[in-house]
Design an enzyme around this catalytic site. Structure first.
Site, PDB file in Angstrom:
ATOM      1  CB  ILE A  14      -0.951  -0.015   1.225  1.00 35.97           C
ATOM      2  CG1 ILE A  14      -1.995  -1.132   1.086  1.00 35.97           C
ATOM      3  CG2 ILE A  14      -1.640   1.334   1.385  1.00 35.97           C
ATOM      4  CD1 ILE A  14      -2.887  -1.303   2.312  1.00 35.97           C
ATOM      5  NE  ARG A  39       9.565  -5.914  -2.942  1.00 36.65           N
ATOM      6  CZ  ARG A  39       8.528  -6.590  -2.501  1.00 36.65           C
ATOM      7  NH1 ARG A  39       8.681  -7.808  -1.999  1.00 36.65           N
ATOM      8  NH2 ARG A  39       7.306  -6.100  -2.561  1.00 36.65           N
ATOM      9  N   GLY A  84       3.418  -0.660   8.964  1.00 36.58           N
ATOM     10  CA  GLY A  84       2.725  -1.539   9.907  1.00 36.58           C
ATOM     11  C   GLY A  84       3.159  -2.980   9.719  1.00 36.58           C
ATOM     12  CD  GLN A 144      -5.109  -8.993  12.593  1.00 36.33           C
ATOM     13  OE1 GLN A 144      -6.162  -8.410  12.375  1.00 36.33           O
ATOM     14  NE2 GLN A 144      -4.039  -8.811  11.851  1.00 36.33           N
ATOM     15  CE1 TYR A 147      -1.867  -4.759  11.218  1.00 37.25           C
ATOM     16  CE2 TYR A 147      -4.258  -4.891  11.237  1.00 37.25           C
ATOM     17  CZ  TYR A 147      -3.088  -4.537  10.600  1.00 37.25           C
ATOM     18  OH  TYR A 147      -3.138  -3.964   9.346  1.00 37.25           O
ATOM     19  CB  ILE A 180      -5.193  -4.141   0.436  1.00 38.84           C
ATOM     20  CG1 ILE A 180      -6.169  -3.164   1.142  1.00 38.84           C
ATOM     21  CG2 ILE A 180      -4.680  -3.556  -0.873  1.00 38.84           C
ATOM     22  CD1 ILE A 180      -7.465  -2.883   0.421  1.00 38.84           C
TER      23      ILE A 180
HETATM   24  N1  CAA Z   1     -13.657 -17.131  14.396  1.00 41.49           N
HETATM   25  C1  CAA Z   1     -13.843 -18.201  15.184  1.00 41.49           C
HETATM   26  N2  CAA Z   1     -12.983 -19.206  15.275  1.00 41.49           N
HETATM   27  C2  CAA Z   1     -11.883 -19.153  14.526  1.00 41.49           C
HETATM   28  C3  CAA Z   1     -11.616 -18.062  13.675  1.00 41.49           C
HETATM   29  C4  CAA Z   1     -12.563 -17.033  13.617  1.00 41.49           C
HETATM   30  N3  CAA Z   1     -12.395 -15.967  12.827  1.00 41.49           N
HETATM   31  N4  CAA Z   1     -10.446 -18.273  13.042  1.00 41.49           N
HETATM   32  C5  CAA Z   1      -9.985 -19.458  13.517  1.00 41.49           C
HETATM   33  N5  CAA Z   1     -10.853 -19.979  14.393  1.00 41.49           N
HETATM   34  C6  CAA Z   1     -10.766 -21.232  15.101  1.00 41.49           C
HETATM   35  C7  CAA Z   1     -10.362 -22.357  14.146  1.00 41.49           C
HETATM   36  O1  CAA Z   1     -11.529 -22.867  13.521  1.00 41.49           O
HETATM   37  C8  CAA Z   1      -9.715 -23.340  15.076  1.00 41.49           C
HETATM   38  O2  CAA Z   1     -10.697 -24.048  15.789  1.00 41.49           O
HETATM   39  P1  CAA Z   1     -10.600 -25.653  15.907  1.00 41.49           P
HETATM   40  O3  CAA Z   1      -9.277 -25.910  16.537  1.00 41.49           O
HETATM   41  O4  CAA Z   1     -11.770 -25.984  16.753  1.00 41.49           O
HETATM   42  O5  CAA Z   1     -10.687 -26.127  14.475  1.00 41.49           O
HETATM   43  C9  CAA Z   1      -9.014 -22.448  16.110  1.00 41.49           C
HETATM   44  O6  CAA Z   1      -9.671 -21.179  16.026  1.00 41.49           O
HETATM   45  C10 CAA Z   1      -7.553 -22.247  15.810  1.00 41.49           C
HETATM   46  O7  CAA Z   1      -7.439 -21.764  14.472  1.00 41.49           O
HETATM   47  P2  CAA Z   1      -6.122 -21.973  13.617  1.00 41.49           P
HETATM   48  O8  CAA Z   1      -5.926 -23.443  13.331  1.00 41.49           O
HETATM   49  O9  CAA Z   1      -6.127 -21.048  12.451  1.00 41.49           O
HETATM   50  O10 CAA Z   1      -5.048 -21.565  14.710  1.00 41.49           O
HETATM   51  P3  CAA Z   1      -3.594 -21.157  14.519  1.00 41.49           P
HETATM   52  O11 CAA Z   1      -3.059 -20.980  15.886  1.00 41.49           O
HETATM   53  O12 CAA Z   1      -2.892 -22.030  13.550  1.00 41.49           O
HETATM   54  O13 CAA Z   1      -3.697 -19.712  13.787  1.00 41.49           O
HETATM   55  C11 CAA Z   1      -4.276 -17.465  13.513  1.00 41.49           C
HETATM   56  C12 CAA Z   1      -4.430 -18.699  14.387  1.00 41.49           C
HETATM   57  C13 CAA Z   1      -2.784 -17.079  13.460  1.00 41.49           C
HETATM   58  C14 CAA Z   1      -5.038 -16.340  14.154  1.00 41.49           C
HETATM   59  C15 CAA Z   1      -4.779 -17.784  12.099  1.00 41.49           C
HETATM   60  O14 CAA Z   1      -6.108 -18.218  12.168  1.00 41.49           O
HETATM   61  C16 CAA Z   1      -4.724 -16.569  11.197  1.00 41.49           C
HETATM   62  O15 CAA Z   1      -3.660 -16.205  10.677  1.00 41.49           O
HETATM   63  N6  CAA Z   1      -5.864 -15.893  10.991  1.00 41.49           N
HETATM   64  C17 CAA Z   1      -5.939 -14.721  10.130  1.00 41.49           C
HETATM   65  C18 CAA Z   1      -5.932 -13.489  10.951  1.00 41.49           C
HETATM   66  C19 CAA Z   1      -6.105 -12.318  10.030  1.00 41.49           C
HETATM   67  O16 CAA Z   1      -7.128 -12.130   9.377  1.00 41.49           O
HETATM   68  N7  CAA Z   1      -5.087 -11.483   9.921  1.00 41.49           N
HETATM   69  C20 CAA Z   1      -5.146 -10.380   9.044  1.00 41.49           C
HETATM   70  C21 CAA Z   1      -3.794 -10.137   8.488  1.00 41.49           C
HETATM   71  S1  CAA Z   1      -3.852  -8.905   7.197  1.00 41.49           S
HETATM   72  C22 CAA Z   1      -4.145  -7.496   8.006  1.00 41.49           C
HETATM   73  O17 CAA Z   1      -4.190  -7.417   9.194  1.00 41.49           O
HETATM   74  C23 CAA Z   1      -4.325  -6.302   7.122  1.00 41.49           C
HETATM   75  C24 CAA Z   1      -5.532  -5.565   7.488  1.00 41.49           C
HETATM   76  O18 CAA Z   1      -5.419  -4.493   8.062  1.00 41.49           O
HETATM   77  C25 CAA Z   1      -6.848  -6.060   7.071  1.00 41.49           C
END
Ligand code: CAA
Length: 240
Positions: A14, A39, A84, A144, A147, A180
């Protein structure tokens, strides 16, 4: 005279799109970056925009870095706090380092950089500050707490600083991007990202240029009556 702008984290994702958009508005842009020299070099070759290396989480480095930019380009009129990082983990796995790093970079960086330029802007009677928040600071996001807290803090920071700048021609606004198409979002596990994209009414990830367009609007000289606002650019994923 051309306006001088600093875009933190301005060499990739971004930030790169923002640097280019401000350059295309005729500004002299300095893009900062923290680590990836290769980069940054490619970015400068591609865009002609100068890159400066310092860590926005380091208060002294920000003061010194801004002094260097001002010596090279002149007083800073526009600051875009874009730098960030993510250190995603559920609360169970989130250690103190993951919390602190994200707070220091994403929120602390805004303070450190604003501190370096705000007095100059108010003294000269003109400034544009745009802070990049996030949909996840507005709505929260599983995994998060760090974050979301930092980004939510950015929205409060924006509204408070806007009140201080208003009488002096300095506007302070935020953009709240949704998901994004950048390296940061590419790092989200594929199946998790698939579920997120399925909840975006527009039906796709956003483009960096779509965020830059909002920043360009807020940094325009004619946007002087827009301050303390948050512009959500998220494909309809979160409306309120
Ligand atoms: N709501 C409810 N439950 C959830 C969930 C959600 N949103 N996401 C995951 N879970 C549950 C899973 O189903 C899992 O449950 P079970 O064990 O019963 O199956 C449990 O939580 C653990 O999930 P993971 O296996 O994914 O756990 P992990 O420890 O391997 O990873 C995590 C956890 C790191 C948070 C991973 O889920 C992840 O990376 N999530 C994405 C987070 C995200 O959206 N980040 C945004 C990055 S980009 C950004 O931030 C830019 C911006 O400004 C938009």
């Amino acid at each position: 005279m051309a306006r001088v702008a600093i875009v933190t984290g301005g060499t990739r994702g971004i930030g790169e799109a923002i640097s280019v958009a401000l350059r295309d508005m005729g500004m002299q842009v300095a893009a900062t970056y923290a680590g990836n020299d290769e980069r940054a070099r490619q970015f400068t070759d591609r865009t002609g925009v100068a890159a400066y290396k310092w860590d926005v989480a380091d208060f002294d480095a920000c003061q010194e870095g801004v002094r260097k930019v001002e010596a090279d380009l002149g007083p800073v009129d526009v600051l875009v706090n874009n730098a960030g990082i993510t250190r995603d983990a559920t609360m169970k796995r989130m250690d103190h380092a993951k919390w602190q790093e994200v707070m220091d970079t994403n929120l602390g960086g805004c303070f450190n950089m604003a501190k370096a330029v705000f007095d100059g802007m108010t003294g000269r009677g003109y400034g544009r500050v745009v802070n990049i928040g996030s949909i996840n600071g507005q709505a929260g996001q599983y995994g998060q707490v760090n974050y979301a807290a930092a980004k939510s803090g950015i929205h409060g920071f924006t509204k408070a600083l806007a009140q201080e700048g208003a009488r002096f021609g300095v506007t302070v606004n935020a953009i709240a991007p949704g998901y994004i198409d950048t390296d940061m979002v590419a790092a989200v596990p594929e199946e998790v990202l698939g579920k997120i994209v399925a909840r975006i009414p527009v039906g796709r990830l956003g483009k960096a240029e779509e965020i830059a367009r909002g920043v360009a609007f807020l940094c325009d000289e004619n946007a002087g009556f827009v301050t303390g606002s948050t512009l959500s650019i998220n494909g309809g994923q979160h409306m309120y």
